[in-house]
Design a protein around this motif. Sequence first.
Motif, PDB file in Angstrom:
ATOM      1  N   PHE A  72      -2.791   1.603 -29.295  1.00 31.60           N
ATOM      2  CA  PHE A  72      -2.903   2.910 -28.645  1.00 31.60           C
ATOM      3  C   PHE A  72      -4.379   3.136 -28.320  1.00 31.60           C
ATOM      4  N   VAL A  73      -4.639   3.605 -27.094  1.00 27.00           N
ATOM      5  CA  VAL A  73      -6.014   3.858 -26.657  1.00 27.00           C
ATOM      6  C   VAL A  73      -6.093   5.260 -26.065  1.00 27.00           C
ATOM      7  N   ASP A  74      -7.129   5.973 -26.456  1.00 19.71           N
ATOM      8  CA  ASP A  74      -7.423   7.305 -25.917  1.00 19.71           C
ATOM      9  C   ASP A  74      -8.895   7.270 -25.518  1.00 19.71           C
ATOM     10  N   GLN A  75      -9.164   7.353 -24.211  1.00 25.03           N
ATOM     11  CA  GLN A  75     -10.551   7.271 -23.737  1.00 25.03           C
ATOM     12  C   GLN A  75     -10.851   8.389 -22.764  1.00 25.03           C
ATOM     13  N   SER A  76     -12.050   8.936 -22.868  1.00 25.89           N
ATOM     14  CA  SER A  76     -12.519   9.937 -21.916  1.00 25.89           C
ATOM     15  C   SER A  76     -13.999   9.689 -21.657  1.00 25.89           C
ATOM     16  N   GLY A  77     -14.463  10.165 -20.502  1.00 27.02           N
ATOM     17  CA  GLY A  77     -15.868   9.979 -20.180  1.00 27.02           C
ATOM     18  C   GLY A  77     -16.186  10.429 -18.777  1.00 27.02           C
ATOM     19  N   TYR A  78     -17.435  10.205 -18.390  1.00 24.19           N
ATOM     20  CA  TYR A  78     -17.903  10.522 -17.043  1.00 24.19           C
ATOM     21  C   TYR A  78     -18.130   9.206 -16.303  1.00 24.19           C
ATOM     22  N   PHE A  79     -17.427   9.068 -15.167  1.00 26.25           N
ATOM     23  CA  PHE A  79     -17.426   7.826 -14.410  1.00 26.25           C
ATOM     24  C   PHE A  79     -17.965   8.075 -13.014  1.00 26.25           C
ATOM     25  N   SER A  80     -18.682   7.098 -12.464  1.00 27.95           N
ATOM     26  CA  SER A  80     -19.145   7.180 -11.084  1.00 27.95           C
ATOM     27  C   SER A  80     -17.963   6.924 -10.166  1.00 27.95           C
ATOM     28  N   PRO A  81     -17.828   7.717  -9.090  1.00 26.87           N
ATOM     29  CA  PRO A  81     -16.723   7.471  -8.153  1.00 26.87           C
ATOM     30  C   PRO A  81     -16.825   6.070  -7.574  1.00 26.87           C
ATOM     31  N   VAL A  82     -15.706   5.383  -7.486  1.00 28.86           N
ATOM     32  CA  VAL A  82     -15.691   4.005  -6.999  1.00 28.86           C
ATOM     33  C   VAL A  82     -16.116   3.938  -5.542  1.00 28.86           C
ATOM     34  N   GLU A  93     -10.013  10.668 -17.981  1.00 31.58           N
ATOM     35  CA  GLU A  93      -9.457  10.321 -19.290  1.00 31.58           C
ATOM     36  C   GLU A  93      -8.111   9.640 -19.095  1.00 31.58           C
ATOM     37  N   ASP A  94      -7.714   8.877 -20.116  1.00 31.51           N
ATOM     38  CA  ASP A  94      -6.404   8.250 -20.100  1.00 31.51           C
ATOM     39  C   ASP A  94      -5.997   7.957 -21.536  1.00 31.51           C
ATOM     40  N   ARG A  95      -4.707   8.012 -21.774  1.00 31.28           N
ATOM     41  CA  ARG A  95      -4.110   7.648 -23.062  1.00 31.28           C
ATOM     42  C   ARG A  95      -2.970   6.697 -22.741  1.00 31.28           C
ATOM     43  N   PHE A  96      -2.913   5.573 -23.459  1.00 35.73           N
ATOM     44  CA  PHE A  96      -1.893   4.588 -23.137  1.00 35.73           C
ATOM     45  C   PHE A  96      -1.665   3.651 -24.314  1.00 35.73           C
ATOM     46  N   TRP A  97      -0.569   2.902 -24.222  1.00 38.40           N
ATOM     47  CA  TRP A  97      -0.245   1.827 -25.160  1.00 38.40           C
ATOM     48  C   TRP A  97      -0.356   0.513 -24.406  1.00 38.40           C
ATOM     49  N   PHE A 126      -3.413   1.631 -16.347  1.00 41.46           N
ATOM     50  CA  PHE A 126      -4.231   2.646 -17.014  1.00 41.46           C
ATOM     51  C   PHE A 126      -5.639   2.597 -16.472  1.00 41.46           C
ATOM     52  N   ARG A 127      -6.386   3.638 -16.795  1.00 41.41           N
ATOM     53  CA  ARG A 127      -7.805   3.691 -16.460  1.00 41.41           C
ATOM     54  C   ARG A 127      -8.554   3.489 -17.763  1.00 41.41           C
ATOM     55  N   PHE A 128      -9.276   2.375 -17.850  1.00 46.40           N
ATOM     56  CA  PHE A 128     -10.007   2.060 -19.071  1.00 46.40           C
ATOM     57  C   PHE A 128     -11.309   1.379 -18.698  1.00 46.40           C
ATOM     58  N   GLN A 129     -12.377   1.784 -19.333  1.00 46.74           N
ATOM     59  CA  GLN A 129     -13.684   1.168 -19.115  1.00 46.74           C
ATOM     60  C   GLN A 129     -14.135   0.527 -20.416  1.00 46.74           C
ATOM     61  N   ASP A 130     -14.338  -0.770 -20.388  1.00 46.51           N
ATOM     62  CA  ASP A 130     -14.839  -1.471 -21.563  1.00 46.51           C
ATOM     63  C   ASP A 130     -16.360  -1.384 -21.564  1.00 46.51           C
ATOM     64  N   ILE A 131     -16.942  -1.160 -22.724  1.00 47.46           N
ATOM     65  CA  ILE A 131     -18.398  -1.083 -22.826  1.00 47.46           C
ATOM     66  C   ILE A 131     -19.018  -2.447 -22.530  1.00 47.46           C
ATOM     67  N   ASP A 132     -18.302  -3.519 -22.820  1.00 44.10           N
ATOM     68  CA  ASP A 132     -18.776  -4.876 -22.551  1.00 44.10           C
ATOM     69  C   ASP A 132     -17.827  -5.535 -21.553  1.00 44.10           C
ATOM     70  N   PRO A 133     -18.017  -5.290 -20.234  1.00 45.22           N
ATOM     71  CA  PRO A 133     -17.079  -5.807 -19.239  1.00 45.22           C
ATOM     72  C   PRO A 133     -17.045  -7.339 -19.153  1.00 45.22           C
ATOM     73  N   GLU A 134     -18.057  -8.019 -19.667  1.00 45.54           N
ATOM     74  CA  GLU A 134     -18.067  -9.479 -19.663  1.00 45.54           C
ATOM     75  C   GLU A 134     -17.096 -10.050 -20.694  1.00 45.54           C
ATOM     76  N   ASN A 135     -16.751  -9.260 -21.725  1.00 45.46           N
ATOM     77  CA  ASN A 135     -15.837  -9.686 -22.785  1.00 45.46           C
ATOM     78  C   ASN A 135     -14.774  -8.617 -23.011  1.00 45.46           C
ATOM     79  N   PRO A 136     -13.879  -8.419 -22.043  1.00 40.79           N
ATOM     80  CA  PRO A 136     -12.907  -7.328 -22.174  1.00 40.79           C
ATOM     81  C   PRO A 136     -11.922  -7.553 -23.319  1.00 40.79           C
ATOM     82  N   ARG A 137     -11.608  -6.467 -24.019  1.00 46.93           N
ATOM     83  CA  ARG A 137     -10.631  -6.539 -25.109  1.00 46.93           C
ATOM     84  C   ARG A 137      -9.267  -6.039 -24.670  1.00 46.93           C
ATOM     85  N   ILE A 138      -9.223  -5.281 -23.586  1.00 51.16           N
ATOM     86  CA  ILE A 138      -7.971  -4.737 -23.068  1.00 51.16           C
ATOM     87  C   ILE A 138      -7.938  -5.028 -21.566  1.00 51.16           C
ATOM     88  N   LEU A 139      -6.842  -5.615 -21.109  1.00 53.65           N
ATOM     89  CA  LEU A 139      -6.742  -5.995 -19.705  1.00 53.65           C
ATOM     90  C   LEU A 139      -5.859  -5.026 -18.933  1.00 53.65           C
TER      91      LEU A 139
END
Length: 152
Positions: A72-82, A93-97, A126-139
């Motif tokens: 289960f992941v619950d993430q929120s933050g401020y993102f630059s528009p793509v 923000e997004d919450r997902f399994w 889902f919308r998820f941002q990994d802090i280390d995009p070179e080594n993602p833990r969730i795809l």
Amino acid sequence: QTIHRDERSHFAYLYWLPTSSISFSASYEYDEFDAGDARLPDGFSTLETHRVPLRFNYSHPSGFGAGIEARFVDQSGYFSPVSDDAQPPEYGEDRFWSVDLAISYRLPSKRGQVSWKVLNATDEEFRFQDIDPENPRILPSRMVQMAFTLSY
């Protein structure tokens, strides 16, 4: 230009081995990242992420094994528009399994292992941002992996 940022991580876990063939684990992971008003190339300035992975593994004495991890992941933050970097960061923000499946076979005499994994097996969007995009833990989409390890 120097960018000041604060990062905090906390981790708690529980492992249980009820038999020599079955194991369970549960953990809680918390990450907080704050770069203030800085515009980072990764597309975010602040993130707060809560993760709760639950794992079950089975290993047979013959060498076969299987596992499942539901996270289960619950993430929120401020993102630059793509589409437009000139715009100020937007709150999101997004919450997902996410569910990963694995099967493996340990070679005789522990000479190696063959394993197959299906990451994000349910192909959850889902919308998820990994802090280390070179080594993602969730795809963000389903992926199948095969690995062969040889020990000699």
